[in-house]
Design a protein around this motif. Structure first.
Motif, PDB file in Angstrom:
ATOM      1  N   PHE A  77      -3.020  -3.579  -8.865  1.00 28.76           N
ATOM      2  CA  PHE A  77      -3.203  -3.530  -7.419  1.00 28.76           C
ATOM      3  C   PHE A  77      -2.956  -2.143  -6.831  1.00 28.76           C
ATOM      4  O   PHE A  77      -3.415  -1.842  -5.731  1.00 28.76           O
ATOM      5  CB  PHE A  77      -2.273  -4.544  -6.748  1.00 28.76           C
ATOM      6  N   LEU A  78      -2.241  -1.288  -7.569  1.00 28.85           N
ATOM      7  CA  LEU A  78      -1.813   0.000  -7.003  1.00 28.85           C
ATOM      8  C   LEU A  78      -2.926   0.842  -6.356  1.00 28.85           C
ATOM      9  O   LEU A  78      -2.698   1.431  -5.305  1.00 28.85           O
ATOM     10  CB  LEU A  78      -1.074   0.811  -8.063  1.00 28.85           C
ATOM     11  N   PRO A  79      -4.134   0.938  -6.937  1.00 32.61           N
ATOM     12  CA  PRO A  79      -5.154   1.778  -6.292  1.00 32.61           C
ATOM     13  C   PRO A  79      -5.402   1.423  -4.842  1.00 32.61           C
ATOM     14  O   PRO A  79      -5.767   2.281  -4.037  1.00 32.61           O
ATOM     15  CB  PRO A  79      -6.411   1.499  -7.128  1.00 32.61           C
ATOM     16  N   VAL A 138      -3.198   0.468  -2.621  1.00 30.55           N
ATOM     17  CA  VAL A 138      -2.119   0.892  -1.723  1.00 30.55           C
ATOM     18  C   VAL A 138      -2.113   2.409  -1.533  1.00 30.55           C
ATOM     19  O   VAL A 138      -1.697   2.915  -0.507  1.00 30.55           O
ATOM     20  CB  VAL A 138      -0.751   0.433  -2.281  1.00 30.55           C
ATOM     21  N   VAL A 147      -6.374   6.892   0.543  1.00 33.93           N
ATOM     22  CA  VAL A 147      -7.742   7.241   0.124  1.00 33.93           C
ATOM     23  C   VAL A 147      -7.837   8.718  -0.264  1.00 33.93           C
ATOM     24  O   VAL A 147      -8.521   9.071  -1.228  1.00 33.93           O
ATOM     25  CB  VAL A 147      -8.757   6.993   1.252  1.00 33.93           C
ATOM     26  N   TRP A 153     -13.419   0.543  -7.792  1.00 36.01           N
ATOM     27  CA  TRP A 153     -12.100   0.682  -8.426  1.00 36.01           C
ATOM     28  C   TRP A 153     -10.996   0.406  -7.424  1.00 36.01           C
ATOM     29  O   TRP A 153      -9.988  -0.220  -7.733  1.00 36.01           O
ATOM     30  CB  TRP A 153     -11.977   2.109  -8.982  1.00 36.01           C
ATOM     31  N   ARG A 154     -11.190   0.849  -6.186  1.00 29.81           N
ATOM     32  CA  ARG A 154     -10.163   0.668  -5.180  1.00 29.81           C
ATOM     33  C   ARG A 154     -10.274  -0.707  -4.515  1.00 29.81           C
ATOM     34  O   ARG A 154      -9.275  -1.269  -4.064  1.00 29.81           O
ATOM     35  CB  ARG A 154     -10.289   1.762  -4.107  1.00 29.81           C
ATOM     36  N   ALA A 187     -11.781  -3.697  -5.850  1.00 33.83           N
ATOM     37  CA  ALA A 187     -11.691  -4.899  -6.687  1.00 33.83           C
ATOM     38  C   ALA A 187     -10.285  -5.506  -6.717  1.00 33.83           C
ATOM     39  O   ALA A 187     -10.146  -6.720  -6.599  1.00 33.83           O
ATOM     40  CB  ALA A 187     -12.181  -4.590  -8.106  1.00 33.83           C
ATOM     41  N   PRO A 188      -9.212  -4.696  -6.849  1.00 35.43           N
ATOM     42  CA  PRO A 188      -7.877  -5.299  -6.861  1.00 35.43           C
ATOM     43  C   PRO A 188      -7.542  -6.021  -5.558  1.00 35.43           C
ATOM     44  O   PRO A 188      -6.884  -7.050  -5.565  1.00 35.43           O
ATOM     45  CB  PRO A 188      -6.940  -4.096  -7.064  1.00 35.43           C
ATOM     46  N   TYR A 189      -8.039  -5.484  -4.439  1.00 34.91           N
ATOM     47  CA  TYR A 189      -7.833  -6.149  -3.153  1.00 34.91           C
ATOM     48  C   TYR A 189      -8.523  -7.508  -3.164  1.00 34.91           C
ATOM     49  O   TYR A 189      -7.920  -8.533  -2.847  1.00 34.91           O
ATOM     50  CB  TYR A 189      -8.386  -5.253  -2.044  1.00 34.91           C
ATOM     51  N   PHE A 197      -6.862   0.702 -14.140  1.00 31.24           N
ATOM     52  CA  PHE A 197      -6.446   0.755 -12.728  1.00 31.24           C
ATOM     53  C   PHE A 197      -5.188   1.575 -12.515  1.00 31.24           C
ATOM     54  O   PHE A 197      -5.051   2.260 -11.512  1.00 31.24           O
ATOM     55  CB  PHE A 197      -6.279  -0.661 -12.173  1.00 31.24           C
ATOM     56  N   LEU A 248      -3.675   6.993 -11.902  1.00 31.07           N
ATOM     57  CA  LEU A 248      -2.560   7.330 -11.024  1.00 31.07           C
ATOM     58  C   LEU A 248      -1.362   7.796 -11.844  1.00 31.07           C
ATOM     59  O   LEU A 248      -0.666   8.743 -11.468  1.00 31.07           O
ATOM     60  CB  LEU A 248      -2.190   6.119 -10.165  1.00 31.07           C
ATOM     61  N   VAL A 272       1.592   1.431   5.398  1.00 28.54           N
ATOM     62  CA  VAL A 272       0.477   1.818   4.518  1.00 28.54           C
ATOM     63  C   VAL A 272      -0.706   2.296   5.342  1.00 28.54           C
ATOM     64  O   VAL A 272      -1.344   3.300   5.024  1.00 28.54           O
ATOM     65  CB  VAL A 272       0.086   0.644   3.594  1.00 28.54           C
ATOM     66  N   ASP A 289      -2.124   6.158   5.425  1.00 34.69           N
ATOM     67  CA  ASP A 289      -3.475   6.309   4.886  1.00 34.69           C
ATOM     68  C   ASP A 289      -4.444   6.914   5.914  1.00 34.69           C
ATOM     69  O   ASP A 289      -5.564   7.281   5.576  1.00 34.69           O
ATOM     70  CB  ASP A 289      -3.978   4.927   4.448  1.00 34.69           C
ATOM     71  N   PHE A 332       5.341  -0.398  -0.964  1.00 35.31           N
ATOM     72  CA  PHE A 332       4.664  -1.601  -1.449  1.00 35.31           C
ATOM     73  C   PHE A 332       5.507  -2.330  -2.498  1.00 35.31           C
ATOM     74  O   PHE A 332       5.712  -3.539  -2.425  1.00 35.31           O
ATOM     75  CB  PHE A 332       3.297  -1.237  -2.030  1.00 35.31           C
ATOM     76  N   LEU A 358      -1.420 -10.090   3.298  1.00 32.00           N
ATOM     77  CA  LEU A 358      -2.779  -9.873   2.809  1.00 32.00           C
ATOM     78  C   LEU A 358      -3.602 -11.134   2.994  1.00 32.00           C
ATOM     79  O   LEU A 358      -4.719 -11.107   3.507  1.00 32.00           O
ATOM     80  CB  LEU A 358      -2.723  -9.494   1.327  1.00 32.00           C
TER      81      LEU A 358
END
Lengths: 296, 287
Positions: free
Chosen positions: A114-116, A118, A121, A171-172, A174-176, B33, B37, B215, B219, B269, B280
């Motif tokens: 899920f991290l991507p 949060v 951008v 990528w960003r 899909a987890p959402y 994923f 990072l 968040v 962002d 988070f 969510l």
């Protein structure tokens, strides 16, 4: 903790709610509604700072609707929105099915995946600019190399730039989508799985006839949210390519931004914004209306 | 019936190959994923020369990138970000609680209209309004203040957010009215009822709007882009682009700055995951 009694003068009941609403309404008025009205006003004018605006009727809209750059930007925006929406929902569904369950290790993996979503951008865009480094020595190209796939130019080539941006969006996104679908899966009646299994349905038929119908409302929500977000895509594109190479990734918002804030053609930019706004509102209302019809 | 815990129902299956296969899939997902990072974070601590040398295993750990990032003013950008998110979030929570209290616990003529107005703000995002918003920011209506070039210009507009008002109102509606009536008989005023009776019961909802607000504000990109006039007002996400295109600075500074820009929202988070997930789904279902 004792809170000192701050007594409002006892106004008549009718005023109290408005006092509590005042801060929100003032801020919305100044930074949402006034700009929306100004956009309409500006879209009918040639905006000339210090000289006064000149009424031009629907000329700006004519420019927007006939301009080739705008046409291309609309096309790119739609392609990006549709591709990202479909890709995110499909991948999100696969992720949700694979990672459904209550085990502790699944919870851990879901968090990592899920991290991507949060991360800001702007950071995501910088990471992917590095990963997308063109040429065989680029990181992603090295990974491609293990599978015997040729080096790609990714963001640097007209042919692959838009799909490269799309991949970052998926990528960003899909987890959402995965998280929303997981919530939907939790709501599917377990006894239906059981009953269909007793009736002899295999795993795939169960998925098709029990799980997916149960998820329908979730898909509708995801489609709406993603489509609306897709139309106003800006930051990713601005940071990854800013419309380049040769305008192959120019979307509506990057074009409007350039027109308004770099070329100072505020009138045409405002007309573009209004068109985009109308598209967003229409889309939202259409889906809302459909949802109402669907549920009753 | 353990077998039907999940839609795929793999839990009850005993095929010997399935376990290793599943772990392979998990590993792949985490790599795809989380990997980029993680690589970014690790590489920030390694001596970096070229854009191709992201690494998961640095030859030696160094703080050089951070030292050079500090030389390039990253601490100032970070401070700007913290000021914006700190004040923005405080204001946003106060404004949301106040508006939600009126929306959910009062009946007054115009309630439906206000509700619709707030809902409609969610269809007016900063991106689409960018051009007229830049005009308004330079000359705020009625008060005629120029917010361009000030951090206030990034703070005040985020103080009201439709999502957090609606989530809060939804939650407050569930609080029994009897509690409030009892307090009112004891002579408590509106403000006192809100702060001592309603608010303490809203703790879970405060967590939800707090984490989402954090968040969301962290962002923000378009608004700071419209407001900032020079690097003195850059927030950290905004500064990344400049740091990247600075010819004298290698990738290391960008990596260090990215790590700093990534960390706060990820930590927030991780700390409030449960609330985030709750928000969510409630946000999506209502959205």
């Amino acid at each position: 903790m004792t809170v000192r009694a701050v007594r409002f003068p006892r106004l008549r009941g009718g005023l109290t709610p408005w006092l509590f609403l005042l801060p929100a309404l003032l801020i919305f008025a100044a930074f949402k509604f006034v700009p929306a009205v100004r956009a309409i006003e500006m879209s009918f004018h040639e905006v000339r700072p210090y000289l006064g605006d000149r009424w031009v009727g629907t000329d700006n809209y004519g420019t927007v609707l006939s301009d080739a750059d705008f046409g291309a930007a609309v096309w790119h925006t739609v392609v990006l929105a549709v591709g990202q929406t479909a890709g995110s929902i499909l991948l999100g569904l696969v992720l949700a099915l694979l990672l459904e369950g209550t085990a502790r290790h699944l919870w851990f993996i879901r968090t990592a995946v899920f991290l991507p979503t949060v991360v800001a951008v702007a950071v995501v865009a910088e990471v992917w600019r590095i990963l997308y480094f063109p040429g065989a020595e680029g990181i992603l190209n090295s990974v491609f190399g293990w599978f015997g796939l040729g080096p790609s130019d990714f963001l640097n080539s007209r042919d692959s730039s838009l799909s490269s941006i799309m991949a970052v969006g998926i990528w960003r996104g899909a987890p959402y989508d995965m998280m929303i679908i997981l919530a939907g899966l939790a709501g599917v009646d377990r006894s239906l799985y059981e009953a269909s299994a007793i009736d002899g349905a295999g795993r795939w038929r169960r998925l098709w006839h029990v799980t997916f119908p149960g998820l329908r409302p979730v898909f509708v929500i995801l489609l709406t949210l993603a489509a609306i977000r897709g139309l106003r895509v800006f930051t990713e594109v601005f940071l990854l390519t800013n419309g380049d190479p040769q305008g192959s990734t120019e979307v509506l918002m990057t074009l409007i931004y350039k027109l308004g804030l770099e070329r100072h053609d505020l009138g045409t930019a405002a007309a573009g914004s209004i068109v985009l706004l109308l598209a967003t509102v229409t889309l939202t209302l259409a889906v809302r209306a459909r949802r109402k019809v669907g549920t009753t | 019936m353990r077998q039907f815990d999940t839609a795929l129902g793999f839990a009850g299956s005993r095929h010997p190959l399935l376990r290793p296969l599943r772990w392979l899939v998990y590993l792949l997902l985490v790599a795809v994923f989380g990997g980029p990072l993680l690589a970014l974070m690790v590489s920030a601590f390694s001596p970096v020369a070229s854009p191709t040398s992201l690494t998961l295993w640095p030859e030696h750990v160094t703080m050089d990138n951070f030292a050079r990032a500090v030389d390039r003013g990253v601490l100032g950008y970070l401070l700007n970000s913290f000021i914006v998110v700190g004040f923005g979030l405080l204001l946003q929570i106060a404004v949301s609680v106040s508006a939600a209290y009126a929306l959910s616990r009062k009946k007054f003529p115009g309630l439906r209209l206000v509700y619709l107005l707030i809902l409609s703000t969610m269809m007016l995002p900063e991106e689409i309004l960018a051009i007229p918003l830049s005009v308004v920011l330079a000359d705020v209506p009625v008060v005629h203040v120029n917010l361009v070039g000030t951090l206030a210009g990034m703070i005040i507009p985020v103080a009201a957010w439709g999502f957090s008002i609606l989530v809060m109102a939804e939650f407050m509606r569930e609080i029994p009215i009897e509690l409030e009536e009892a307090a009112r008989i004891d002579g408590a005023g509106e403000f006192r009822i809100l702060t001592t009776i309603v608010l303490p019961l809203c703790r879970p909802a405060l967590g939800v709007i707090g984490i989402f607000g954090f968040v969301m504000i962290w962002d923000q990109y378009m608004l700071p882009l419209l407001v900032a006039q020079d690097s003195a007002q850059f927030t950290l996400p905004l500064a990344l682009r400049t740091l990247r295109s600075d010819p004298e600075v290698g990738l290391g500074v960008l990596l260090a700055a990215s790590l700093l820009a990534l960390l706060p929202s990820v930590l927030a988070f991780l700390a409030m995951q449960r609330q985030f997930m709750k928000g969510l789904t409630s946000g999506a279902v209502k959205g």
